[in-house]
Scaffold this motif. Sequence first.
Motif, PDB file in Angstrom:
ATOM      1  N   PRO A   1       0.807  -1.232   0.000  1.00 41.31           N
ATOM      2  CA  PRO A   1       0.000   0.000   0.000  1.00 41.31           C
ATOM      3  C   PRO A   1       0.836   1.277   0.000  1.00 41.31           C
ATOM      4  O   PRO A   1       0.288   2.359  -0.207  1.00 41.31           O
ATOM      5  N   ASP A   2       2.145   1.152   0.199  1.00 45.59           N
ATOM      6  CA  ASP A   2       3.019   2.326   0.176  1.00 45.59           C
ATOM      7  C   ASP A   2       3.572   2.597  -1.220  1.00 45.59           C
ATOM      8  O   ASP A   2       4.476   3.400  -1.384  1.00 45.59           O
ATOM      9  N   SER A   3       3.018   1.929  -2.230  1.00 44.22           N
ATOM     10  CA  SER A   3       3.502   2.051  -3.610  1.00 44.22           C
ATOM     11  C   SER A   3       2.422   2.594  -4.533  1.00 44.22           C
ATOM     12  O   SER A   3       1.234   2.368  -4.304  1.00 44.22           O
ATOM     13  N   VAL A   4       2.873   3.308  -5.569  1.00 35.90           N
ATOM     14  CA  VAL A   4       1.970   3.897  -6.555  1.00 35.90           C
ATOM     15  C   VAL A   4       2.534   3.645  -7.947  1.00 35.90           C
ATOM     16  O   VAL A   4       3.739   3.791  -8.154  1.00 35.90           O
ATOM     17  N   VAL A   5       1.667   3.274  -8.892  1.00 35.82           N
ATOM     18  CA  VAL A   5       2.089   3.131 -10.287  1.00 35.82           C
ATOM     19  C   VAL A   5       1.824   4.447 -10.997  1.00 35.82           C
ATOM     20  O   VAL A   5       0.725   4.993 -10.926  1.00 35.82           O
ATOM     21  N   ARG A   6       2.851   4.969 -11.645  1.00 41.66           N
ATOM     22  CA  ARG A   6       2.704   6.165 -12.482  1.00 41.66           C
ATOM     23  C   ARG A   6       2.769   5.699 -13.918  1.00 41.66           C
ATOM     24  O   ARG A   6       3.822   5.263 -14.395  1.00 41.66           O
ATOM     25  N   HIS A   7       1.632   5.788 -14.590  1.00 40.49           N
ATOM     26  CA  HIS A   7       1.530   5.292 -15.957  1.00 40.49           C
ATOM     27  C   HIS A   7       2.261   6.211 -16.922  1.00 40.49           C
ATOM     28  O   HIS A   7       2.199   7.437 -16.794  1.00 40.49           O
ATOM     29  N   GLN A   8       2.938   5.595 -17.886  1.00 40.68           N
ATOM     30  CA  GLN A   8       3.610   6.387 -18.923  1.00 40.68           C
ATOM     31  C   GLN A   8       2.546   7.005 -19.818  1.00 40.68           C
ATOM     32  O   GLN A   8       1.422   6.523 -19.877  1.00 40.68           O
ATOM     33  N   ASP A   9       2.907   8.094 -20.473  1.00 44.11           N
ATOM     34  CA  ASP A   9       1.973   8.732 -21.401  1.00 44.11           C
ATOM     35  C   ASP A   9       1.704   7.774 -22.544  1.00 44.11           C
ATOM     36  O   ASP A   9       2.622   7.220 -23.140  1.00 44.11           O
TER      37      ASP A   9
END
Length: 67
Positions: free
Chosen positions: A53-61
Amino acid sequence: MQAEVGDKLCVHGRVVGQQDRTAEIVEVLGTGGAPPYRVRYDDGHEAVMSPGPDSVVRHQDREPGPG
């Protein structure tokens, strides 16, 4: 959590003074974009992770599809 190859995984520091770490997702080992992921950090280190839960996915454009 869903991700694709090329997305970034940001793992937030868990204690005061610990910096966030960001890694590029180089392989999705789960089905349908689910974890675990093989990631590569800026220093070249690779690891297999099942983010918490301490992680986030940042999607590429991504280019929008036709329609």
